[in-house]
Every structure is written in structure tokens, then in C-alpha cells.
Design an enzyme around this catalytic site. Structure first.
Site, mmCIF file in Angstrom:
data_model
loop_
_atom_site.group_PDB
_atom_site.id
_atom_site.type_symbol
_atom_site.label_atom_id
_atom_site.label_comp_id
_atom_site.label_asym_id
_atom_site.label_seq_id
_atom_site.Cartn_x
_atom_site.Cartn_y
_atom_site.Cartn_z
ATOM 1 C CE LYS A 1 -12.847 7.413 -18.946
ATOM 2 N NZ LYS A 1 -12.642 7.343 -17.500
ATOM 3 N NE ARG B 1 -2.446 0.603 3.620
ATOM 4 C CZ ARG B 1 -1.738 1.145 4.621
ATOM 5 N NH1 ARG B 1 -1.256 2.377 4.519
ATOM 6 N NH2 ARG B 1 -1.497 0.465 5.716
ATOM 7 C CG ASP C 1 -9.731 15.354 -15.656
ATOM 8 O OD1 ASP C 1 -8.993 14.753 -16.464
ATOM 9 O OD2 ASP C 1 -10.744 14.834 -15.168
ATOM 10 C CE1 TYR D 1 -17.267 10.971 -15.867
ATOM 11 C CE2 TYR D 1 -15.896 11.004 -13.899
ATOM 12 C CZ TYR D 1 -16.752 10.336 -14.752
ATOM 13 O OH TYR D 1 -17.092 9.029 -14.492
#
Length: 386
Positions: free
Chosen positions: A199, A50, A174, A102
Site C-alpha cells: 500500500k 530464504r 496493523d 481487514y
């Protein structure tokens, strides 16, 4: 940082290139949760996956290199990356967001961070005068997309960064639609860049991932603490896949752009199209600004379907363009923003910012461009009701 000045070479050799121990040209998948330590307080740089994993670290180093940032961070999704970045703020802080943003970004601010007293204001950030007037003592960040999703509106990133510095607030971009291959906001003065790696960076619709890059050691320390504390990290196998996807980003984006420009020019003259949004068309909003801050217009476009066409039949008639969420894969994807990607935004806000019911968004893939156009043409024919 790599020694390659050209982005095409950085995509393949940037960050941590290969494996020094074995000579492997690809970074191995370190599929482990923990690491054997040599003694109390003694380890080989890793303790628990982690906190740090060599495969994820290679990806994080790569995206930082590509964006020109100080440090990169990989998360389990684009929204996990955005959530981590928004966790930098505290009760009483306000975030300015673009009017076209978004739907997931809007939703997490409206439904999650609002509960903690972190508020937002929707602003037309492409109008710099309006943006500056919107900044008050509570505003601590400006969060923009350029081109924005789904109307592809353009904001002058360099000017927004200057406004942020003037008011001592963070600027966040973004960069999912453009990727660092086409646009590098940190080089334009921005503080933080986020991506949905799902994406274009992944590029094959086979993984979910998020990335963030920061421009300072101070932000790196803060965001690294949040990443480790909240734990929304990207797994080793997905990190490996994302590195692999990034290697072909340049050649894919070149084809996406070629196809998108062709489709946009054809749709512009089609009687079934009321309006078209694509930053590669010379008469589009912000064309010159986008040209100055990017090296290409990208592979996304949107258009409004004329009322003489039945939008349900249009979608149902498509044969190989898939009606689906997401974007940026090698295959062409189409969606209805008001009921899909931006459904979480209230109706009145959608109408105000142009996300109308007849708006259609296309992620133009890398198939043969004439096959893409023919599929659209036959859908127009089958959905025409005069």
C-alpha cells in the site's frame, strides 16, 4: 539504527544506506539464491536467500529504523506477514481483534488458524472498558487497526498497550493506513507492528509485500525462526522497489492528506452522502485521540451513499478513479467493502460493525484534488434516481 532524528531523513537514509563496496547510493539488487562459502562453517554472513539476502536485509533494517523497533522482517505479502505473526501462538490461545479489521485478517483467523485451535473474538477495541472485560485466561494477544479498515474508527494505542502489559499479553497493530511517517505504535508501547507494504510504503501499485517489526530480541528470534522456517520471504527485486517507494513516502503522504481532507470536507456537505468517516474531521469519532497519536489523519476515507443514488451506477460512472482492490497508490482507488475487501466477513457481522451495503471506501490519490472531486461529482449526478 540511523542517526537521523527526523522521519523525513530516515525515509531516505535509514537502515542500511547505499552500498559500501561500490559507493552506490542505492542498495543493489542481490539477485541470488545462494552464496559461495569460504569453507565448512565459514561464510560472509549469508548462506541461502530464504534465510538472508542483502537487499531484503536493507529493507528490514529500514522498516525497523522507521518504526523504532529492534528488528524488521519482510514477507511476500501483508497477509504473509500477518500469518507469520499469528504463528507465534499455539492451540488454546485466543486473539482479540478490532470490530473493524481487514477482511483478510479475519479470514485467516476464521478459516486457517481456527483449524489449529487458535481462536479469536471480535471486540470494539475503541471502548477500553469493553476491551478489558473481554480479556480472559485464554487471550494471548490484542490485534488492532487504528484507524480501522474501513470505518476509520480510532483506538487509543497507548492505552491498549498498557492493558496488554497489565495482562501480560502481546499487542499487535496493523499500521498500514498510517505508515511510520504518521504513526509509530512501538513508540506507544506496542509489541509488534505489521504492514501491507503493497500500500502506502510501496506507493505505486506495482508490488506485493508485507512487513513486521518487533520491540524485543526475544520476539525477533521467534519471528525470525518462523520467517526462515515457513519461507514466505520477500524477493530481492521487490525489496528494492519497496525501499525506493519508502524514499518518497513523506512527500506522497503530505499530498494524500491534503487531498483527502479536501474531499472529506466537500463530501460532508454533499446531499448524496449519508455519513462520512475520516479521522481528519473534527467531529469524527476519536478525533482527539488520533490527533494525539499520529502526525496526520491519512489518505483514506469512507462514506455511506444516500438511498436516492444507485450505487452500481455510481461506480460505473467514475471516469478516472479506479474501482479496484488495494489502496495507498499514487492513483485514487475506490471500492465497495462489503463485496470486495471485507466480503469474507459474514453478513451479520458486517452489518453489526457498520460495513453496510451502501458503504464506499476511497483511497484518495495524489492527483489534482479538484479533478478527484469533479469525478465524484459527475458520478453523483449520473447515479441520482430521486
Amino acid at each position: 539504527m540511523s542517526n537521523y532524528s527526523n522521519i523525513d531523513s530516515k525515509l531516505i537514509h535509514g537502515g542500511i544506506d547505499g552500498d559500501e563496496n561500490t559507493g552506490a547510493v542505492n542498495v543493489p539488487i542481490f539477485q541470488t539464491s545462494t552464496y559461495k562459502q569460504q569453507g565448512l562453517g565459514k561464510n560472509k554472513g549469508y548462506e541461502y536467500s530464504r534465510t538472508g539476502n542483502p537487499t531484503r536485509q536493507a529493507l528490514e533494517s529500514l522498516i525497523a529504523d522507521l518504526e523504532g523497533g529492534v528488528a524488521g522482517f519482510a514477507f511476500a505479502s501483508g497477509m504473509a506477514a500477518t500469518t507469520a505473526v499469528l504463528s507465534l501462538f499455539k492451540t488454546g490461545d485466543k486473539i482479540i481483534i478490532s470490530s473493524n479489521v481487514y477482511g483478510g485478517t479475519f479470514r485467516v483467523l476464521d478459516k486457517v488458524f481456527n483449524n489449529f485451535g487458535i481462536t479469536y473474538e471480535i471486540v470494539e477495541t475503541s471502548d477500553l472498558a469493553i476491551l478489558e472485560k473481554s480479556i480472559d485466561a485464554d487471550v494471548k494477544a490484542i490485534f488492532i487497526e487504528s484507524p480501522a479498515n474501513p470505518i476509520l474508527s480510532i483506538t487509543d494505542i497507548k492505552e491498549v498497550a498498557l492493558i496488554g502489559k497489565k495482562h501480560n499479553i502481546l499487542t499487535i497493530v496493523d499500521n498500514t493506513f498510517m505508515t511510520p511517517y504518521l504513526q509509530r505504535p512501538i513508540e506507544l508501547g506496542v509489541d509488534i507492528v505489521v504492514h501491507s507494504g503493497t500500500k502506502y510504503l510501496g506507493g505505486h501499485s506495482d508490488l506485493i509485500a508485507g512487513l513486521a517489526v518487533v520491540n524485543s530480541e526475544e520476539l525477533a528470534e521467534r519471528l525470525g525462526f518462523i520467517q526462515n522456517s515457513t519461507g514466505g520471504i520477500l524477493q530481492p527485486f521487490d525489496s528494492f522497489l519497496l525501499i525506493r517507494g519508502i524514499k518518497t513516502l513523506g512527500v506522497r503522504m503530505d499530498r494524500h492528506i491534503e487531498n483527502a481532507l479536501f474531499i472529506a470536507e466537500e463530501l460532508k456537505k454533499h446531499p448524496g452522502v449519508k455519513a462520512i468517516y475520516y479521522p481528519g474531521l473534527p467531529d469524527s469519532q476519536g478525533y482527539e485521540i488520533n490527533k494525539s497519536q499520529t502526525s496526520g489523519p491519512g489518505g483514506m476515507l469512507s462514506f455511506e451513499l444516500d438511498e436516492k443514488y444507485n450505487i452500481h451506477k455510481f461506480f460505473e460512472s467514475l471516469e478516472f478513479i479506479s474501482l479496484a482492490e488495494s489502496l495507498g497508490g499514487v492513483e485514487s482507488l475506490i471500492c465497495h467493502p462489503s463485496s470486495m475487501t471485507h466480503a469474507s466477513i459474514p453478513y451479520e457481522i458486517r452489518q453489526k460493525v457498520g460495513i453496510v451495503e451502501n458503504l464506499i471506501r476511497i483511497s484518495v490519490g495524489i492527483e489534482n484534488k479538484n479533478d478527484i472531486l469533479n469525478d465524484l461529482e459527475q458520478a453523483f449526478l449520473k447515479s441520482y434516481e430521486g
